[in-house]
Design a protein around this motif. Structure first.
Motif, mmCIF file in Angstrom:
data_model
loop_
_atom_site.group_PDB
_atom_site.id
_atom_site.type_symbol
_atom_site.label_atom_id
_atom_site.label_comp_id
_atom_site.label_asym_id
_atom_site.label_seq_id
_atom_site.Cartn_x
_atom_site.Cartn_y
_atom_site.Cartn_z
ATOM 1 N N THR A 7 0.855 -1.183 0.000
ATOM 2 C CA THR A 7 0.000 0.000 0.000
ATOM 3 C C THR A 7 0.892 1.235 0.000
ATOM 4 O OG1 THR A 7 -1.809 -1.103 1.176
ATOM 5 C CG2 THR A 7 -1.729 1.295 1.286
ATOM 6 N N VAL A 8 0.633 2.133 -0.948
ATOM 7 C CA VAL A 8 1.456 3.329 -1.144
ATOM 8 C C VAL A 8 0.615 4.571 -0.889
ATOM 9 C CG1 VAL A 8 2.817 4.647 -2.809
ATOM 10 C CG2 VAL A 8 2.889 2.147 -2.853
ATOM 11 N N LEU A 9 1.159 5.509 -0.144
ATOM 12 C CA LEU A 9 0.516 6.796 0.099
ATOM 13 C C LEU A 9 1.321 7.880 -0.620
ATOM 14 C CD1 LEU A 9 -0.644 4.999 2.377
ATOM 15 C CD2 LEU A 9 -0.582 7.005 3.868
ATOM 16 N N VAL A 10 0.626 8.768 -1.324
ATOM 17 C CA VAL A 10 1.282 9.835 -2.084
ATOM 18 C C VAL A 10 0.597 11.151 -1.780
ATOM 19 C CG1 VAL A 10 2.045 10.634 -4.355
ATOM 20 C CG2 VAL A 10 1.718 8.173 -3.947
ATOM 21 N N LEU A 81 -7.300 0.797 3.669
ATOM 22 C CA LEU A 81 -6.469 -0.057 2.823
ATOM 23 C C LEU A 81 -5.688 -1.096 3.623
ATOM 24 C CD1 LEU A 81 -5.121 2.555 0.240
ATOM 25 C CD2 LEU A 81 -7.100 1.034 0.037
ATOM 26 N N GLY A 82 -5.775 -1.014 4.949
ATOM 27 C CA GLY A 82 -5.213 -2.071 5.790
ATOM 28 C C GLY A 82 -3.863 -1.793 6.401
ATOM 29 N N ARG A 83 -2.998 -1.007 5.700
ATOM 30 C CA ARG A 83 -1.650 -0.770 6.208
ATOM 31 C C ARG A 83 -0.982 0.327 5.377
ATOM 32 N NH1 ARG A 83 1.349 -4.713 7.222
ATOM 33 N NH2 ARG A 83 3.319 -3.961 6.405
ATOM 34 N N VAL A 84 0.229 0.695 5.775
ATOM 35 C CA VAL A 84 1.042 1.669 5.041
ATOM 36 C C VAL A 84 2.418 1.055 4.841
ATOM 37 C CG1 VAL A 84 2.105 3.954 5.054
ATOM 38 C CG2 VAL A 84 -0.217 3.655 5.973
ATOM 39 N N ASP A 85 2.771 0.767 3.593
ATOM 40 C CA ASP A 85 4.077 0.187 3.289
ATOM 41 C C ASP A 85 5.055 1.208 2.734
ATOM 42 O OD1 ASP A 85 3.525 -2.744 3.739
ATOM 43 O OD2 ASP A 85 1.976 -2.290 2.247
ATOM 44 N N VAL A 86 4.534 2.141 1.953
ATOM 45 C CA VAL A 86 5.375 3.134 1.277
ATOM 46 C C VAL A 86 4.714 4.490 1.418
ATOM 47 C CG1 VAL A 86 6.405 3.853 -0.911
ATOM 48 C CG2 VAL A 86 6.132 1.404 -0.402
ATOM 49 N N PHE A 87 5.513 5.501 1.747
ATOM 50 C CA PHE A 87 5.010 6.864 1.797
ATOM 51 C C PHE A 87 5.849 7.740 0.883
ATOM 52 C CE2 PHE A 87 5.182 11.207 3.393
ATOM 53 C CZ PHE A 87 3.836 11.545 3.279
ATOM 54 N N VAL A 88 5.189 8.441 -0.039
ATOM 55 C CA VAL A 88 5.874 9.338 -0.972
ATOM 56 C C VAL A 88 5.454 10.769 -0.671
ATOM 57 C CG1 VAL A 88 6.299 9.934 -3.377
ATOM 58 C CG2 VAL A 88 5.863 7.542 -2.738
ATOM 59 N N GLY A 135 8.689 -2.798 8.911
ATOM 60 C CA GLY A 135 9.452 -1.899 8.056
ATOM 61 C C GLY A 135 8.613 -1.131 7.059
ATOM 62 N N GLY A 136 9.299 -0.538 6.088
ATOM 63 C CA GLY A 136 8.626 0.260 5.079
ATOM 64 C C GLY A 136 9.615 1.127 4.336
ATOM 65 N N ALA A 137 9.088 1.967 3.465
ATOM 66 C CA ALA A 137 9.928 2.863 2.672
ATOM 67 C C ALA A 137 9.296 4.245 2.621
ATOM 68 C CB ALA A 137 10.108 2.321 1.254
ATOM 69 N N ILE A 138 10.130 5.258 2.820
ATOM 70 C CA ILE A 138 9.703 6.648 2.732
ATOM 71 C C ILE A 138 10.554 7.328 1.673
ATOM 72 C CG2 ILE A 138 9.563 8.859 3.937
ATOM 73 C CD1 ILE A 138 9.083 7.245 6.526
ATOM 74 N N ILE A 139 9.894 8.031 0.766
ATOM 75 C CA ILE A 139 10.580 8.699 -0.340
ATOM 76 C C ILE A 139 10.145 10.150 -0.369
ATOM 77 C CG2 ILE A 139 10.936 8.742 -2.839
ATOM 78 C CD1 ILE A 139 9.905 5.698 -2.685
ATOM 79 N N ALA A 140 11.112 11.062 -0.354
ATOM 80 C CA ALA A 140 10.815 12.488 -0.443
ATOM 81 C C ALA A 140 11.128 12.981 -1.841
ATOM 82 C CB ALA A 140 11.629 13.271 0.579
ATOM 83 N N MET A 141 10.185 13.671 -2.454
ATOM 84 C CA MET A 141 10.404 14.287 -3.745
ATOM 85 C C MET A 141 11.067 15.634 -3.484
ATOM 86 S SD MET A 141 9.886 12.839 -6.643
ATOM 87 C CE MET A 141 8.533 11.689 -6.356
ATOM 88 N N SER A 142 12.398 15.620 -3.398
ATOM 89 C CA SER A 142 13.157 16.851 -3.223
ATOM 90 C C SER A 142 13.278 17.523 -4.593
ATOM 91 C CB SER A 142 14.520 16.532 -2.600
ATOM 92 O OG SER A 142 15.290 17.703 -2.409
ATOM 93 N N SER A 143 14.450 17.980 -4.969
ATOM 94 C CA SER A 143 14.605 18.676 -6.243
ATOM 95 C C SER A 143 16.069 18.913 -6.521
ATOM 96 C CB SER A 143 13.871 20.026 -6.191
ATOM 97 O OG SER A 143 14.168 20.820 -7.320
ATOM 98 N N ILE A 144 16.402 19.076 -7.784
ATOM 99 C CA ILE A 144 17.731 19.557 -8.140
ATOM 100 C C ILE A 144 18.015 20.890 -7.451
ATOM 101 C CG2 ILE A 144 16.954 20.782 -10.211
ATOM 102 C CD1 ILE A 144 19.510 19.875 -11.611
#
Length: 253
Positions: A7-10, A81-88, A135-144
């Motif tokens: 499950t991915v959150l954006v 959705l039951g859980r949070v595996d990935v957060f963007v 566990g899980g994964a967190i991704i930040a949309m930073s920038s150049i």
């Protein structure tokens, strides 16, 4: 199907990079929860695209500048959705403005959305992942823009550098919980955030000429890097950053 069963959150997912990433994750097997601020039609259209792929999706409205939006978004997503595996963390604004007469509210609003909002969103997602215990994964949309300056972005570039710094620190804080935290550095991507700035044909040609791959980015160009960092292929990657800029950053000539 690199995200099958996840499950991915954006955040900021009704348009642009967020929308492309949300749909792209669904194409790789994920169920997706989308945060959006105002664009109801855009959010509903994104949900419909995801459901066409046979995945579950929901859109939850909220201003990320309000810390309560973070806890509400994560709680609703986990409940439905039951859980949070990935957060963007994608939500962001860049109202271009000169430095010497920068309005206080423009500066503070950019900070509240881009940096403060990210902090509380990441914190809420991390707490849910810790609660789940696997566990899980967190991704930040930073920038150049975390690496270079911009004359009309003096309020924006510090937030993107701050996002990268946040990912480095939470990678340390959350590593013991099996949560990986990484940043993506998009270059110039054609989205609503810069459509007015790039309406100048001469400036657009100049920007395109700066890119070794010969074109400006599309939102879909961020899907592959996001899916990689979200997937088990990146199971030993944390505290890292990846430029997605067509080579613009390394072009010094």
């Amino acid at each position: 199907m690199l995200l099958e069963g996840k499950t991915v959150l954006v955040t900021g997912a009704s348009a642009g990079i967020g929308r492309a990433v949300a749909i792209g994750c669904a194409q790789h097997g994920a169920d997706v929860a989308l945060n959006f601020a105002r664009d109801v039609d855009g959010a509903q259209a994104a949900v419909a695209e995801i459901e066409k792929l046979g995945r579950r999706a929901l859109a939850i409205q909220g201003d990320v500048a309000d810390p309560e939006t973070a806890t509400d978004f994560v709680a609703q997503a986990a409940d439905k959705l039951g859980r949070v595996d990935v957060f963007v963390n994608n939500a962001g604004i860049c109202p271009f403005h000169a430095f010497l007469d920068m309005p206080v509210e423009t500066f503070e609003r950019t900070m509240r959305v881009n940096l403060h909002g990210a902090y509380f969103m990441v914190q809420a997602a991390a707490n849910q992942m810790v609660k789940q215990g696997d566990g899980g994964a967190i991704i930040a949309m930073s920038s150049i823009s975390a690496l270079v300056g911009g004359e009309y972005q003096t309020h924006y570039t510090p937030t993107k550098a701050g996002l990268h710094s946040l990912m480095q620190s939470v990678a340390i804080a959350l590593g013991k919980h099996g949560i990986r935290c990484n940043s993506l550095f998009p270059g110039t991507i054609l989205t609503d955030i810069n459509k007015d700035d790039l309406a100048d044909a001469e400036k657009r040609r100049y920007m395109e000429g700066r890119v070794p791959l010969g074109r400006l980015g599309q939102p879909e160009d961020l899907v592959g890097p996001t899916v990689f960092l979200a997937s088990d292929l990146a199971r030993y990657v944390t505290g890292a950053s990846l430029l997605v800029d067509g080579g613009a950053y390394v072009n010094l000539q």
